[in-house]
Design an enzyme around this catalytic site. Structure first.
Site, PDB file in Angstrom:
ATOM      1  N   ARG A 121     -11.095  10.446  -5.653  1.00  8.38           N
ATOM      2  CA  ARG A 121     -10.244  10.813  -4.501  1.00  8.38           C
ATOM      3  C   ARG A 121      -9.946   9.627  -3.572  1.00  8.38           C
ATOM      4  NH1 ARG A 121     -13.775  15.195  -4.743  1.00  8.38           N
ATOM      5  NH2 ARG A 121     -12.813  16.968  -5.808  1.00  8.38           N
ATOM      6  N   LYS A 143       3.030   2.650  -0.681  1.00  5.96           N
ATOM      7  CA  LYS A 143       3.651   3.583  -1.638  1.00  5.96           C
ATOM      8  C   LYS A 143       3.154   3.210  -3.026  1.00  5.96           C
ATOM      9  CE  LYS A 143       8.064   4.968   0.397  1.00  5.96           C
ATOM     10  NZ  LYS A 143       9.540   4.870   0.289  1.00  5.96           N
ATOM     11  N   GLU A 185      16.148  -8.217  -2.094  1.00  4.45           N
ATOM     12  CA  GLU A 185      15.326  -7.427  -1.159  1.00  4.45           C
ATOM     13  C   GLU A 185      15.077  -8.219   0.130  1.00  4.45           C
ATOM     14  OE1 GLU A 185      14.583  -4.280  -1.634  1.00  4.45           O
ATOM     15  OE2 GLU A 185      14.644  -3.948  -3.798  1.00  4.45           O
ATOM     16  N   LYS A 227       8.631  -5.126   7.484  1.00  7.87           N
ATOM     17  CA  LYS A 227       8.153  -3.929   6.795  1.00  7.87           C
ATOM     18  C   LYS A 227       6.903  -3.402   7.485  1.00  7.87           C
ATOM     19  CE  LYS A 227       7.458  -1.535   2.572  1.00  7.87           C
ATOM     20  NZ  LYS A 227       7.621  -1.425   1.148  1.00  7.87           N
ATOM     21  N   GLU A 237       7.422   7.958   5.820  1.00  9.96           N
ATOM     22  CA  GLU A 237       8.888   8.099   5.701  1.00  9.96           C
ATOM     23  C   GLU A 237       9.413   9.435   6.227  1.00  9.96           C
ATOM     24  OE1 GLU A 237      10.581   6.070   2.256  1.00  9.96           O
ATOM     25  OE2 GLU A 237      12.229   7.496   2.281  1.00  9.96           O
ATOM     26  N   ARG A 241      11.602   4.706   8.086  1.00  6.59           N
ATOM     27  CA  ARG A 241      11.260   3.982   6.843  1.00  6.59           C
ATOM     28  C   ARG A 241      12.356   4.120   5.792  1.00  6.59           C
ATOM     29  NH1 ARG A 241       5.365   3.411   3.796  1.00  6.59           N
ATOM     30  NH2 ARG A 241       6.159   2.150   2.086  1.00  6.59           N
ATOM     31  N   ASN A 245      15.778   1.680   2.335  1.00  5.13           N
ATOM     32  CA  ASN A 245      16.513   2.000   1.109  1.00  5.13           C
ATOM     33  C   ASN A 245      17.987   1.608   1.184  1.00  5.13           C
ATOM     34  OD1 ASN A 245      14.396   3.188  -0.432  1.00  5.13           O
ATOM     35  ND2 ASN A 245      14.440   4.888   1.019  1.00  5.13           N
ATOM     36  N   HIS A 248      20.069   1.283  -1.961  1.00  3.14           N
ATOM     37  CA  HIS A 248      19.291   1.804  -3.084  1.00  3.14           C
ATOM     38  C   HIS A 248      19.905   3.033  -3.735  1.00  3.14           C
ATOM     39  CE1 HIS A 248      16.430  -1.130  -1.789  1.00  3.14           C
ATOM     40  NE2 HIS A 248      15.528  -0.767  -2.669  1.00  3.14           N
ATOM     41  N   HIS A 252      20.405   2.725  -7.479  1.00  2.00           N
ATOM     42  CA  HIS A 252      19.739   3.548  -8.499  1.00  2.00           C
ATOM     43  C   HIS A 252      20.765   4.183  -9.437  1.00  2.00           C
ATOM     44  CE1 HIS A 252      15.969   4.042  -5.777  1.00  2.00           C
ATOM     45  NE2 HIS A 252      15.840   3.031  -6.606  1.00  2.00           N
ATOM     46  N   HIS A 265      16.475  -4.229 -10.872  1.00  2.00           N
ATOM     47  CA  HIS A 265      16.544  -3.411  -9.665  1.00  2.00           C
ATOM     48  C   HIS A 265      17.184  -4.182  -8.492  1.00  2.00           C
ATOM     49  CE1 HIS A 265      15.338  -0.541  -6.638  1.00  2.00           C
ATOM     50  NE2 HIS A 265      14.702  -1.500  -5.985  1.00  2.00           N
TER      51      HIS A 265
HETATM   52  P1  NAD Z   1       7.623  -6.240 -12.582  1.00  2.00           P
HETATM   53  O1  NAD Z   1       6.316  -5.884 -12.025  1.00  2.00           O
HETATM   54  O2  NAD Z   1       8.043  -5.586 -13.844  1.00  2.00           O
HETATM   55  O3  NAD Z   1       7.684  -7.816 -12.770  1.00  2.00           O
HETATM   56  C1  NAD Z   1       8.849  -8.384 -13.325  1.00  2.00           C
HETATM   57  C2  NAD Z   1       8.520  -9.273 -14.542  1.00  2.00           C
HETATM   58  O4  NAD Z   1       7.957 -10.500 -14.077  1.00  2.00           O
HETATM   59  C3  NAD Z   1       7.508  -8.673 -15.486  1.00  2.00           C
HETATM   60  O5  NAD Z   1       7.858  -9.010 -16.797  1.00  2.00           O
HETATM   61  C4  NAD Z   1       6.210  -9.369 -15.095  1.00  2.00           C
HETATM   62  O6  NAD Z   1       5.265  -9.411 -16.122  1.00  2.00           O
HETATM   63  C5  NAD Z   1       6.723 -10.736 -14.753  1.00  2.00           C
HETATM   64  N1  NAD Z   1       5.900 -11.506 -13.821  1.00  2.00           N
HETATM   65  C6  NAD Z   1       5.272 -11.045 -12.719  1.00  2.00           C
HETATM   66  N2  NAD Z   1       4.770 -12.069 -12.031  1.00  2.00           N
HETATM   67  C7  NAD Z   1       5.052 -13.183 -12.730  1.00  2.00           C
HETATM   68  C8  NAD Z   1       4.803 -14.550 -12.505  1.00  2.00           C
HETATM   69  N3  NAD Z   1       4.214 -14.986 -11.396  1.00  2.00           N
HETATM   70  N4  NAD Z   1       5.219 -15.429 -13.444  1.00  2.00           N
HETATM   71  C9  NAD Z   1       5.872 -15.008 -14.560  1.00  2.00           C
HETATM   72  N5  NAD Z   1       6.181 -13.722 -14.797  1.00  2.00           N
HETATM   73  C10 NAD Z   1       5.763 -12.827 -13.875  1.00  2.00           C
HETATM   74  O7  NAD Z   1       8.805  -5.979 -11.534  1.00  2.00           O
HETATM   75  P2  NAD Z   1       8.916  -6.112  -9.944  1.00  2.00           P
HETATM   76  O8  NAD Z   1      10.326  -6.435  -9.687  1.00  2.00           O
HETATM   77  O9  NAD Z   1       7.862  -6.991  -9.377  1.00  2.00           O
HETATM   78  O10 NAD Z   1       8.591  -4.635  -9.440  1.00  2.00           O
HETATM   79  C11 NAD Z   1       9.403  -3.535  -9.806  1.00  2.00           C
HETATM   80  C12 NAD Z   1       8.598  -2.279  -9.610  1.00  2.00           C
HETATM   81  O11 NAD Z   1       8.252  -2.164  -8.239  1.00  2.00           O
HETATM   82  C13 NAD Z   1       9.352  -1.005  -9.974  1.00  2.00           C
HETATM   83  O12 NAD Z   1       8.502  -0.192 -10.736  1.00  2.00           O
HETATM   84  C14 NAD Z   1       9.642  -0.362  -8.625  1.00  2.00           C
HETATM   85  O13 NAD Z   1       9.672   1.045  -8.701  1.00  2.00           O
HETATM   86  C15 NAD Z   1       8.472  -0.843  -7.816  1.00  2.00           C
HETATM   87  N6  NAD Z   1       8.723  -0.882  -6.359  1.00  2.00           N
HETATM   88  C16 NAD Z   1       7.819  -0.285  -5.561  1.00  2.00           C
HETATM   89  C17 NAD Z   1       7.978  -0.325  -4.193  1.00  2.00           C
HETATM   90  C18 NAD Z   1       6.930   0.275  -3.309  1.00  2.00           C
HETATM   91  O14 NAD Z   1       7.151   0.347  -2.096  1.00  2.00           O
HETATM   92  N7  NAD Z   1       5.810   0.693  -3.842  1.00  2.00           N
HETATM   93  C19 NAD Z   1       9.064  -0.995  -3.634  1.00  2.00           C
HETATM   94  C20 NAD Z   1       9.976  -1.610  -4.484  1.00  2.00           C
HETATM   95  C21 NAD Z   1       9.795  -1.555  -5.856  1.00  2.00           C
HETATM   96  N1  GLY Z   2      10.390   0.160  -0.681  1.00  2.00           N
HETATM   97  C1  GLY Z   2      10.656   1.125   0.303  1.00  2.00           C
HETATM   98  C2  GLY Z   2       9.439   1.528   1.066  1.00  2.00           C
HETATM   99  O1  GLY Z   2       8.371   1.002   0.891  1.00  2.00           O
HETATM  100  O2  GLY Z   2       9.539   2.429   1.825  1.00  2.00           O
END
Ligand code: NAD
Ligand code: GLY
Length: 359
Positions: A121, A143, A185, A227, A237, A241, A245, A248, A252, A265
């Site tokens: 938990r 998140k 971003e 942020k 949110e 918050r 987006n 977005h 999306h 993305h």
């Molecule tokens: P990702 O985690 O897939 O990373 C992108 C690519 O880069 C991958 O192939 C990874 O292995 C590679 N990589 C990572 N670090 C590296 C490094 N230092 N050197 C070489 N390669 C590297 O993608 P992302 O863009 O980081 O994240 C996208 C994800 O984040 C999505 O799933 C999205 O839903 C999520 N997201 C979450 C939030 C949140 O608030 N929680 C906000 C925005 C996006």
């Molecule tokens: N990426 C949007 C949020 O964290 O709310």
């Protein structure tokens, strides 16, 4: 030498610090205090672990710790791979004071964070983001979650990390497209709430695209400060918050219509922000010049600003109708009154949205 930036996310007893700068994975003295128990699981992926896991391992001496390198890709951000984290925690006999370290991009941060929200938990976790997108967005704010076959991020929890450690040295190995997707971003923060930051980004566009250490670290710190302030005021949110987006809902829809993986993305968000700006102009909320200025900056950062040709506006609209922000069957979008002044607008007329999509 590039300065280390440190800032706080103010959430009372769940407050935590964000550290940004070079060499931080090896700066054990800085992050080890965030780990209070004796058991640690480092969750990473098969791309990032060979590059950076040893730097983290050096700081875990004396603890009972294990590593788990998941396959690389958004398609593995699912319950099956959360279960692999649980299995490894079970092998470690992880107790309530165990800690997960998430080393990777947003995929690993979201998945490992969600596993830590569920195990017994809720146990501690530390975010060690290695993509620009994760440093400026996903590692901050709590998140967490994974995808289901029915849709993206459908299962999740708000679970704040104990600390965020953004070692900017790791960006050196990030592929250029991924890096630029993160820059979209970065621009988003200026576009939605900080005209001065957007002007600063215009002044430093070439340095940012060239990954100049000090400029990149400052940009990340300014995004995180934004942020952190928004999350402190609206953690779950209920209102403000949602402004994060901007671009977005359009983005999306583009990602789904083009097929996941065609546009990154951040690329879809860049195009989506330009479409949101166009719609704002069409609705007489903002001057066309502001949208043109935004598009110019995104282009200078190597990002697309118009959708791929030949997309069906009705299919895009269908995807937009599924957005979580919509209310009472009517579109609710983040639009703006100009640079730095985003607003949530309810009941947007679909005919206006369609006109922008068909443009
Ligand atoms: P990702 O985690 O897939 O990373 C992108 C690519 O880069 C991958 O192939 C990874 O292995 C590679 N990589 C990572 N670090 C590296 C490094 N230092 N050197 C070489 N390669 C590297 O993608 P992302 O863009 O980081 O994240 C996208 C994800 O984040 C999505 O799933 C999205 O839903 C999520 N997201 C979450 C939030 C949140 O608030 N929680 C906000 C925005 C996006
Ligand atoms: N990426 C949007 C949020 O964290 O709310």
């Amino acid at each position: 030498m590039t300065a280390i930036h440190t800032l706080d996310v103010g959430l009372g007893p769940r407050s935590y610090s964000i550290h940004i700068g070079p060499g931080l994975l090896g700066d054990t003295a800085r992050w080890r205090p965030a780990i209070s128990g004796r058991q640690v699981l480092v969750v990473s992926n098969t791309t990032v672990a060979p590059l950076y896991l040893e730097r983290v391992a050096a700081g875990l001496e004396g603890l009972s710790w294990e590593r788990l390198a998941l396959p690389d890709g958004e398609q593995y951000k699912n319950m099956e791979h959360v279960a692999r984290v649980f299995d490894t925690l079970a092998e470690l006999a992880a107790s309530r004071d165990a800690c997960i370290v998430a080393l990777g991009g947003g995929v690993i941060g979201d998945l490992a964070g969600f596993a830590s929200a569920c195990w017994m938990r809720g146990i501690d976790f530390v975010q060690m983001p290695t993509t620009l997108l994760a440093m400026v967005d996903s590692s901050v704010g709590g998140k967490t979650g994974v995808n289901l076959p029915a849709g993206k991020n459908l299962v999740g929890a708000f679970h704040q990390p104990r600390m965020v450690v953004a070692d900017t040295d790791t960006l050196a190995t990030l592929p250029v497209r991924e890096y630029r997707a993160g820059l979209a971003e970065v621009v988003k923060y200026g576009a939605l709430g900080d005209a001065d930051f957007l002007a600063w980004l215009e002044d430093h566009a070439e340095a940012l695209d060239g990954r100049a250490d000090d400029v990149v670290a400052e940009a990340i710190a300014r995004c995180c400060a934004h942020k952190a302030a928004i999350v402190a005021r609206d953690e779950t949110e209920r209102g403000e918050r949602a402004l994060l987006n901007l671009g977005h809902t359009f983005g999306h829809a583009l990602e789904s219509t083009c097929g996941y993986g065609t546009l990154l993305h951040g690329e879809a968000v860049a195009i989506g922000m330009c479409q949101a700006a166009k719609l704002s102009t069409r609705l007489d909320m903002a001057k066309a010049g502001d949208g043109e200025r935004l598009a110019l900056l995104l282009k200078r950062l190597g990002l697309p600003v118009t959708p791929p040709a030949g997309l069906d506006p009705d299919e895009l609209l269908r995807h937009m109708r599924l957005d979580k922000k919509n209310l009472g069957g009517r579109l609710r979008l983040i639009l703006w009154r100009g640079i730095g002044r985003a607003e949530m607008i309810s009941g947007v007329d679909e005919a206006d949205v369609r006109a922008v999509l068909a443009d």
